[in-house]
Design a protein around this motif. Structure first.
Motif: not given
Ligand code: HEM
Ligand SMILES: Nc1ncnc2c1ncn2[C@@H]1O[C@H](COP(=O)(O)OP(=O)(O)OP(=O)(O)O)[C@@H](O)[C@H]1O
Ligand SMILES: Nc1ncnc2c1ncn2[C@@H]1O[C@H](COP(=O)(O)OP(=O)(O)OP(=O)(O)O)[C@@H](O)[C@H]1O
Ligand SMILES: [Mg+2]
Ligand SMILES: [Mg+2]
Lengths: 232, 244, 230, 230, 232
Positions: A71-89
């Motif tokens: 509900q709040n805050g910043e989640f990030s999943y970084c793969h080198g320089d790629d940044v995603h907002r959620a884990l990739n399935p």
């Protein structure tokens, strides 16, 4: 028992992967379960989620898996320089409180389906045999799961980690109902995954014989009450 | 957009509108009922029973209108996660169910003298019945799930599915030749109804509309206050950590 | 990503359809239940209504269609609920296929395993309720066209009520009204043949209903399912 | 024993009946499902069969009774299954009341919460299918006499299939044939009144069926349940 | 948290009670689960059932509760000079893998029904409040059980032991999913029951901080394959 280190199709995972979050919060049923949670893990890390019953361990894992929104805050999943907002399935595996096994199906059928569901291809017979042998289930492969004891069933659910190769493991109470021998196997399996560059986040009340950090959910409980000020 | 997201703001706005809406409702109902039952001629064909029309037709219009309001609120709630939109749908639906029930009942009462039966399974009647069940389902879903947020979003999905039914209600009389008569007021080429009947009809429609606004705002305020209360109660219950 | 090849969505899709069909037909699955219900319920009617042939013939298309609807509803209760309860819905939802794909696969499997067999069984049961001779073909065709809509619309209700424990009633209330158009056009087509008029307009409308149900049903089911996982 | 007073069996019995009735009526319980099914299924018939009053009147008693039967069967699925799955059947079975007492309490609760309400709702639904005026009383009485048999016979099937996961079909196949005598005598009584003959012989046979079902049903259910716990 | 020692309606159990078995065996699904099992416990004893997954711990507990018959051997439940062939339903409590809670009911409703089912009388409000407080569930009494976390649910199931007073406790994996604090409470509860003359037989893989014996189910596994001689 075979060495869990030698998982077939073994790969070295990318070392540039990083999963992190800052000031994360989650509500459930109108209640703030945790808030202000900061964490960061990277390739090769093991994190043990600890905390009292109801502190939100399972909830946090379900948030990470994408079932619940933060509900709040910043989640990030970084793969080198790629940044995603959620884990990739394609990149994680989850095992939860329920084991996701069909009681009518044999262990083999259950395992085959799981592998197909996650990768699109049926596992080779030797891969499957090996994965079963990790938790000593080789002899039960052709038995319907409904006749398993509770620990056998739980091991059958854990078999997925030896069957499908994914970098991030989200485990909810993986030690429940395991006998001493299989707890040791589980620890070995996790250590081997760490060595491959895997990331493991495991919620458990039991001590685990794996070097790593502890994230204590008790620290993120709401101190002052939930007041959604918009409503007042 | 987010100016209205603030419930306090909405409450103030509602407080301004409500007295006017109540006034309009009383006036329009007074005038409408007077025209409908005393100041309009009986129909040359239907006789006095034509007066059912002034109850029936606006109820049917408002049943569809309210559904569109609910659906629009649902859409807003699902897409923009607007907290007030969820409540808007919840506030509107019961009024819509009442309008639908009224349209069905008056239609059935009217049907006996006109068609010689209370009910036929034609497209118009059936689709209105389905509309009624959709309202019930929408409200039941709100009841069935304890988590308000979740309940509201589930109900919203249903409301959007049901939108398909609205054009069916509207156009069923054109698509299938049935007993029910086609539109004579709301049509592209202008109304085909006599002025002496049009006046009371429009007055009654206005009265229903005002009634809807009143009920809607009232229930919105109620829901907002209920939400406030539960937020406050939770704040109290869970005040100190680990108070168990 | 780490995988050298991204998983083939088509083969995940096939895997799910296969699994669901085989679960539905395995011991305790929903298909046999639905077919058994269909069979027994239809054969109870001559007991209830009495065996007078002309009465039975008069109500035959209606009885067959109504009972088929009810049988479909019964099997729908478990479409997502069973997977939800044993945790495998979690696994499905995190698979690379995505929610819409999962829903499509499961609905297709439900049609193949449960509602399509109802259509196949119907002509045989129609004998029991003395359907007039010329109407068998149309009954069959109307069911073939209409049964996908039963699975699709049902899927919405099933997905909306997963989160509600034993939400059976609610599902009934949500689904059955939405089934009404399918029922009316389906029976309409058969009755048309019996009364020697043209069934085509009815069948066309039935097809249109199924098409609308496809689009709306899949999207709404996917949204509802995501919601249920929270 | 250690307890100063041995527990009162009557109050354990009451506690179980109360719990089951309140569970059946709570959200997601079986009663509303059965009543909803009854209501919706009966009202679908005019859609399916067409609204012609004399056709409806002809089939009214049969439709009401058959659908009541089907509604009862639907709710039976969970009579023991729900308690079995969540482990509370274990607790029930080790209670001092004993298996026969438990079964009797649960069947009584099922009748009170589910099948009796079907009987109470039936006259209202009979209007929808245009039951002839004089037959309402007999329909009601026949259902009051017959519904205990539905719960009792159903209990045997439900108990036999607890051990079998989702044994729905099996239950259907076991129960519905056993329901046939109840159905025939029940509809027979109503039809007798409609055709202006004496319904008493039918009602007497219906009562006898229910009595036999009481004895056989309770004993067989208790035995089946013990077996299921192994 | 209140002292679990002070259970209301506390009684001292008869010290002449003895549960024992010799050469016990049990088959399940056509397989010999254990055989040649000898054991004896008496008032004040705690026995920890240990053994690998699938060794028959749960099966043995279900045999003791009377759900499954022993296929062989002699079981006896002696009460002074009275000898019974099975435990008396008035004398024992069982908690299994499933928790027997109705998700729609609140914890209070669940607990009330359990007490009525076992004793025929509703528990007094203070008894119920105290029993809930043992595992720190006081604040959750009026919440429907379906919103509990897994550990909270398990604690709600364990509450029965503080609610109804019976001499023999059969516990299947009582520590599962409990946090450290509640494991300690459980141990205290068991120790207090021992002191009252209670008998506890608990199957668990976790170490338990209670003095007592261990019965290792691994010792009773079938050595040679199952040959049912009747059929030869
Ligand atoms: C239960 C039965 C009935 C239902 C559910 C029903 C439903 C409706 C609906 C939904 C509308 C609004 C249509 C639109 O705006 O396009 C409507 C309008 C109307 N209905 Fe009915 N109706 C019923 C029976 C009757 C009967 C028996 C009559 C008279 C013979 C009647 C006469 C009218 C008229 C004159 C309009 C206004 C059409 C217009 O000018 O737009 N209705 N009805
Ligand atoms: N319902 C059943 N039908 C047939 N066999 C069963 C059934 N349940 C369990 N078994 C078998 O009986 C054996 C003993 O099972 P049990 O559940 O007693 O083991 P356990 O010691 O409790 O194990 P765990 O530590 O995993 O709980 C196992 O081999 C299991 O496969
Ligand atoms: N489906 C739900 N709806 C509403 N609230 C829930 C739901 N599931 C859990 N909760 C609440 O959220 C909080 C966190 O639950 P969660 O299951 O994440 O705890 P946990 O840390 O995993 O506990 P445990 O150690 O018992 O497994 C609890 O207070 C619980 O009551
Ligand atoms: Mg948890
Ligand atoms: Mg066990």
């Amino acid at each position: 028992m075979m060495d869990p280190l030698t998982i077939p199709g073994d790969v070295k995972f990318s070392s540039s992967v990083r999963v992190s979050g800052s000031a994360l919060a989650c509500r459930r049923g109108g209640r703030q379960v945790f808030e202000n949670l900061n964490f960061a893990v990277q390739a090769g890390d093991f994190v043990r989620l600890s905390g009292k019953n109801g502190s939100g361990k399972s909830t946090f894992l379900r948030c990470l898996a994408g079932f619940l929104p933060f509900q709040n805050g910043e989640f990030s999943y970084c793969h080198g320089d790629d940044v995603h907002r959620a884990l990739n399935p394609d990149d994680f595996l989850l095992s939860g409180h329920q084991n996701g096994l069909k009681p009518n199906f044999t262990l083999r059928e259950n395992a085959k389906f799981f592998a197909k569901l996650m990768t699109g291809t049926a596992p080779r017979a030797d891969t499957l045999g090996h994965a079963a042998s990790v938790f000593g289930l080789g002899a039960l492969l052709n038995e319907p799961v409904q006749y398993f004891s509770s620990g056998q069933r739980h091991r059958a659910a854990l078999m997925r980690f030896a069957l499908v190769s994914r970098q991030v493991w989200l485990m909810d109470e993986p030690t429940v109902g395991l006998d001493a021998e299989n707890r040791a196997v589980l620890a070995q399996l996790i250590v081997a995954h760490k060595a491959r560059g895997g990331i493991i986040i495991a919620a458990t009340h039991d001590p685990m014989d794996v070097p790593g950090d502890t994230l204590d959910m008790d620290a993120f409980q709401t101190r002052n009450s939930v007041v959604d000020e918009d409503w007042l | 957009m987010h100016r209205f997201a603030n419930p306090a703001q909405f409450n103030r706005l509602a407080d301004v509108i409500l007295p006017w809406a109540i006034g309009a409702m009383v006036l329009l109902f007074g005038a409408g009922l007077y025209y409908a039952f005393w100041a309009s001629p009986p129909d040359y064909q239907q006789g006095e029973s034509v007066r059912v029309m002034y109850i029936h037709v606006p109820a049917a219009w408002l049943a569809m209108f309210t559904y569109m309001v609910t659906a629009a609120a649902s859409f807003t709630a699902l897409v923009w996660r607007h907290p007030l939109a969820l409540l808007a749908g919840k506030a509107a639906a019961p009024a819509g169910a009442v309008f639908t029930a009224l349209a069905l009942l008056t239609g059935m009462l009217w049907g006996k003298p006109m068609w010689g039966t209370f009910w036929v399974w034609d497209g118009r009647l059936t689709s209105v019945l389905v509309l009624f069940f959709l309202y019930l389902g929408y409200m039941a879903l709100w009841q069935a799930i304890d988590d308000e947020e979740k309940a509201g979003r589930a109900a919203s999905i249903l409301a959007l599915v049901g939108v398909v039914n609205i054009p069916i209600i509207k156009f069923s009389v054109d698509w299938w030749s049935t007993l029910h008569q086609p539109a004579s007021v709301i049509r592209l080429d202008g109304p085909t109804i006599d002025g002496s009947m049009l006046t009371p009809l429009l007055l009654m429609a206005g009265a229903y509309q005002a009634y809807f606004v009143v009920v809607f705002l009232w229930r919105m305020k109620l829901e907002i206050n209920r939400r406030k209360l539960s937020v406050a109660r939770q704040a109290m219950m869970h005040a100190p950590v680990g108070a168990e | 990503m780490n995988q050298s090849n991204t998983p083939s969505h088509a083969s995940i899709f096939t895997a799910i359809v296969r699994r669901d069909v085989s679960l539905a037909w395995s011991q305790g699955g929903g298909s046999l239940l639905a077919l058994g219900f269909f069979l027994i319920a239809v054969s109870l009617f001559p007991f209830g209504v009495g065996p007078a042939p002309q009465v039975l013939a008069r109500i035959a298309p209606g009885v067959i269609w109504v009972v088929a609807l009810l049988a479909a509803v019964i099997s729908l209760d478990r479409l997502y609920q069973a997977d939800f309860e044993d945790g495998s819905l979690d696994d499905l939802m995190v698979s690379p296929l995505g929610t819409l794909g999962i829903v499509t696969a499961k609905v297709l499997a439900h049609w193949l395993s449960t509602t399509l067999p109802l259509a196949l069984l119907a002509p045989a049961l129609a004998v029991l309720v003395n359907l007039p001779d010329g109407a068998y073909g149309t009954l069959f065709i109307s069911l073939i066209i209409g049964t996908p809509a039963l699975s699709l619309i049902g899927s919405v209700g099933a997905a909306l009520t997963v989160a509600v424990r034993r939400g059976g009633v609610l599902m009934l209330l949500l689904i059955l009204p939405l089934y009404v158009p399918t029922l009316i056009f389906g029976v309409g087509a058969v009755d048309a043949v019996i009364s020697l008029t043209d069934p085509m307009p009815h069948l066309a409308l039935l097809g249109a209903t199924t098409l609308v149900a496809t689009v709306v049903g899949l999207l709404a089911s996917a949204a509802a399912l995501k919601l249920a996982m929270e």
